[in-house]
Scaffold this motif. Sequence first.
Motif, PDB file in Angstrom:
ATOM      1  N   GLY B  60       0.766  -1.002  -0.126  1.00  0.00           N
ATOM      2  CA  GLY B  60       0.084   0.085   0.031  1.00  0.00           C
ATOM      3  C   GLY B  60       0.763   1.347  -0.035  1.00  0.00           C
ATOM      4  O   GLY B  60       0.786   2.128  -0.599  1.00  0.00           O
ATOM      5  N   THR B  61       1.869   1.208   0.932  1.00  0.00           N
ATOM      6  CA  THR B  61       2.712   2.371   0.755  1.00  0.00           C
ATOM      7  C   THR B  61       3.374   2.660  -0.357  1.00  0.00           C
ATOM      8  O   THR B  61       3.317   3.829  -0.867  1.00  0.00           O
ATOM      9  CB  THR B  61       4.015   2.288   2.172  1.00  0.00           C
ATOM     10  N   HIS B  62       3.970   1.663  -0.980  1.00  0.00           N
ATOM     11  CA  HIS B  62       4.329   1.813  -2.384  1.00  0.00           C
ATOM     12  C   HIS B  62       3.234   2.226  -3.538  1.00  0.00           C
ATOM     13  O   HIS B  62       3.863   3.467  -4.161  1.00  0.00           O
ATOM     14  CB  HIS B  62       4.874   0.321  -2.901  1.00  0.00           C
ATOM     15  N   HIS B  63       2.045   1.867  -3.171  1.00  0.00           N
ATOM     16  CA  HIS B  63       1.128   2.364  -4.406  1.00  0.00           C
ATOM     17  C   HIS B  63       1.051   4.154  -4.174  1.00  0.00           C
ATOM     18  O   HIS B  63       0.790   4.824  -5.005  1.00  0.00           O
ATOM     19  CB  HIS B  63       0.070   1.694  -4.134  1.00  0.00           C
ATOM     20  N   PHE B  64       0.879   4.425  -2.680  1.00  0.00           N
ATOM     21  CA  PHE B  64       0.623   5.973  -2.548  1.00  0.00           C
ATOM     22  C   PHE B  64       1.772   6.561  -3.105  1.00  0.00           C
ATOM     23  O   PHE B  64       1.625   7.724  -3.446  1.00  0.00           O
ATOM     24  CB  PHE B  64       0.442   6.076  -0.816  1.00  0.00           C
ATOM     25  N   LYS B  65       3.283   6.075  -2.930  1.00  0.00           N
ATOM     26  CA  LYS B  65       4.145   6.837  -3.218  1.00  0.00           C
ATOM     27  C   LYS B  65       4.251   6.882  -4.688  1.00  0.00           C
ATOM     28  O   LYS B  65       4.362   7.918  -5.277  1.00  0.00           O
ATOM     29  CB  LYS B  65       5.345   5.932  -2.900  1.00  0.00           C
ATOM     30  N   VAL B  66       3.817   5.759  -5.581  1.00  0.00           N
ATOM     31  CA  VAL B  66       3.647   6.193  -7.205  1.00  0.00           C
ATOM     32  C   VAL B  66       2.862   7.084  -7.428  1.00  0.00           C
ATOM     33  O   VAL B  66       2.974   7.981  -8.045  1.00  0.00           O
ATOM     34  CB  VAL B  66       3.401   4.595  -7.819  1.00  0.00           C
ATOM     35  N   LEU B  67       1.427   7.195  -6.533  1.00  0.00           N
ATOM     36  CA  LEU B  67       0.528   8.087  -7.016  1.00  0.00           C
ATOM     37  C   LEU B  67       0.970   9.413  -6.479  1.00  0.00           C
ATOM     38  O   LEU B  67       0.634  10.516  -7.475  1.00  0.00           O
ATOM     39  CB  LEU B  67      -0.744   7.898  -6.255  1.00  0.00           C
ATOM     40  N   ARG B  68       1.764   9.590  -5.579  1.00  0.00           N
ATOM     41  CA  ARG B  68       2.385  10.920  -5.017  1.00  0.00           C
ATOM     42  C   ARG B  68       3.463  11.472  -5.975  1.00  0.00           C
ATOM     43  O   ARG B  68       3.424  12.658  -6.541  1.00  0.00           O
ATOM     44  CB  ARG B  68       3.001  10.866  -3.709  1.00  0.00           C
ATOM     45  N   HIS B  69       4.168  10.422  -6.588  1.00  0.00           N
ATOM     46  CA  HIS B  69       5.426  10.999  -7.465  1.00  0.00           C
ATOM     47  C   HIS B  69       4.639  11.260  -8.946  1.00  0.00           C
ATOM     48  O   HIS B  69       5.521  11.709  -9.324  1.00  0.00           O
ATOM     49  CB  HIS B  69       6.335   9.751  -7.681  1.00  0.00           C
ATOM     50  N   ALA B  70       3.462  10.616  -9.363  1.00  0.00           N
ATOM     51  CA  ALA B  70       2.929  11.012 -10.357  1.00  0.00           C
ATOM     52  C   ALA B  70       2.271  12.366 -10.530  1.00  0.00           C
ATOM     53  O   ALA B  70       1.722  12.933 -11.357  1.00  0.00           O
ATOM     54  CB  ALA B  70       2.049   9.707 -10.873  1.00  0.00           C
TER      55      ALA B  70
END
Lengths: 110, 110
Positions: B60-70
Amino acid sequence: MPQITDERITDHPDVADVTLQGVLEALVDPVRRSIVRQLAEAGQDIRCGTFDISVTRSTGTHHFKVLRHAGIIRQYYEGTSRMNTLRREDLESVLPGLLDAILAAPDVVH
Amino acid sequence: MPQITDERITDHPDVADVTLQGVLEALVDPVRRSIVRQLAEAGQDIRCGTFDISVTRSTGTHHFKVLRHAGIIRQYYEGTSRMNTLRREDLESVLPGLLDAILAAPDVVH
């Protein structure tokens, strides 16, 4: 009149089988987006060999196949040429606004 | 009043650095689309722990990070909770219609 050969391309999904997941997987690739963009800008069917894409022939064939299986393009033969049609209306009916939004977006690869 | 902690999340791209490629790479993943859909439907900021996603905490943390970086979400702390904001207006300014088209589309994962 262009001759339609007997060789048929039959693996086009029905419009009902076009999914957001499949379309996004197809259009996440910049080369495939470039193919779609060129088709949209041409406003007419284009043969595979005339797209401006800097990939090998076999890679190009793969990209066209992914677009076809996602329901984004339809392919058919005209003589020995493989032609490509953008399935604009089918896409619009399943995923309204998506193709237009992607085509309207600034994109690095053209 | 919620307390804002000193821990800051600073790796949000400027709106000028939001790209179609990055947004598509983020949203091609159905779990990440589900996060965005839940944020849009809530119409307010949501803390990470309350999303309905069937993945481990680290995934989950990874997915939030990808969304944040995009550039799709903005994250900040409220006390010890990590909150999430959908960057609707930023996305609309760079990629008009794209988020709405994706949110409006029928999607398998919810």
